[in-house]
Design a protein around this motif. Sequence first.
Motif, PDB file in Angstrom:
ATOM      1  N   GLY A 139       0.727  -1.113  -0.096  1.00 34.44           N
ATOM      2  CA  GLY A 139      -0.027   0.111   0.039  1.00 34.44           C
ATOM      3  C   GLY A 139       0.916   1.307   0.018  1.00 34.44           C
ATOM      4  N   ARG A 141       0.827   3.604   1.896  1.00 33.61           N
ATOM      5  CA  ARG A 141       1.231   3.739   3.207  1.00 33.61           C
ATOM      6  C   ARG A 141       2.646   2.901   3.629  1.00 33.61           C
ATOM      7  NH1 ARG A 141      -3.423   1.637   7.105  1.00 33.61           N
ATOM      8  NH2 ARG A 141      -4.566   2.833   5.601  1.00 33.61           N
ATOM      9  N   ASP A 142       2.849   1.794   3.029  1.00 34.22           N
ATOM     10  CA  ASP A 142       4.003   1.157   3.205  1.00 34.22           C
ATOM     11  C   ASP A 142       5.445   2.096   3.087  1.00 34.22           C
ATOM     12  OD1 ASP A 142       2.824  -1.157   4.504  1.00 34.22           O
ATOM     13  OD2 ASP A 142       2.296  -1.948   2.523  1.00 34.22           O
ATOM     14  N   TYR A 154      -6.628  -1.634   2.458  1.00 32.07           N
ATOM     15  CA  TYR A 154      -5.569  -2.117   3.040  1.00 32.07           C
ATOM     16  C   TYR A 154      -5.744  -3.394   3.718  1.00 32.07           C
ATOM     17  CZ  TYR A 154      -0.587  -1.908   4.809  1.00 32.07           C
ATOM     18  OH  TYR A 154       0.576  -2.182   5.431  1.00 32.07           O
ATOM     19  N   SER A 155      -7.238  -3.357   4.614  1.00 29.69           N
ATOM     20  CA  SER A 155      -7.254  -4.647   5.405  1.00 29.69           C
ATOM     21  C   SER A 155      -7.523  -5.839   4.420  1.00 29.69           C
ATOM     22  CB  SER A 155      -8.721  -4.372   6.212  1.00 29.69           C
ATOM     23  OG  SER A 155      -9.874  -3.932   5.577  1.00 29.69           O
ATOM     24  N   PHE A 157      -5.752  -6.683   1.996  1.00 34.23           N
ATOM     25  CA  PHE A 157      -4.207  -7.311   1.284  1.00 34.23           C
ATOM     26  C   PHE A 157      -4.045  -8.741   1.196  1.00 34.23           C
ATOM     27  CE2 PHE A 157      -1.251  -3.742  -0.006  1.00 34.23           C
ATOM     28  CZ  PHE A 157      -2.256  -2.918  -0.465  1.00 34.23           C
TER      29      PHE A 157
END
Length: 171
Positions: A139, A141-142, A154-155, A157
């Motif tokens: 994501g 965010r990573d 994201y949840s 993945f």
Amino acid sequence: GFAVVHHTAGSNSYTRAQSAAIVRAIQVYHVKANGWNDLGYNFLVDKYGQVFEGRAGGVDRNVIGAHAEGFNTGSAGVSVLGNYQGGRLPVAAEQALAKVLAWRLDVAHVDPASTLDWITTGNPRFRSGVPVALRAIVGHRDVGFTECPGLAIYSRFGPLVQAVASTGLPK
């Protein structure tokens, strides 16, 4: 290479027929407001499962996007139209996201369940030249200071990577 998943953080209230115009509006914003030469994402997916080419240059080529500062070279950026910080990712969008990721990673000969160390060119989170441990599908965010692609994406993945791994060519 690897793939970076995003959301556009725009409205989720759009019709199937409006999706192409939304993609075009994002392109105009990326060019006029950000000063980029084209759309930042390589692909965009809508909530109905439609897939759009983003940055020009060929979907099967290693076109460098502008979607994850410090991690653009060597990655493919795929963004889902809408805001997925809350709510739920529509099944059609998740299936299309899995298919485009499977296809693009197959073209690049990358196992979607693999991990790698990537040398970043730098951003506010990671200093240039630092090796960063990544999964083949991450994501935004990573790799940066952001909530993107939203918790609803994201949840998902775990199942997403499984779907990508079981789609397309043998891994």
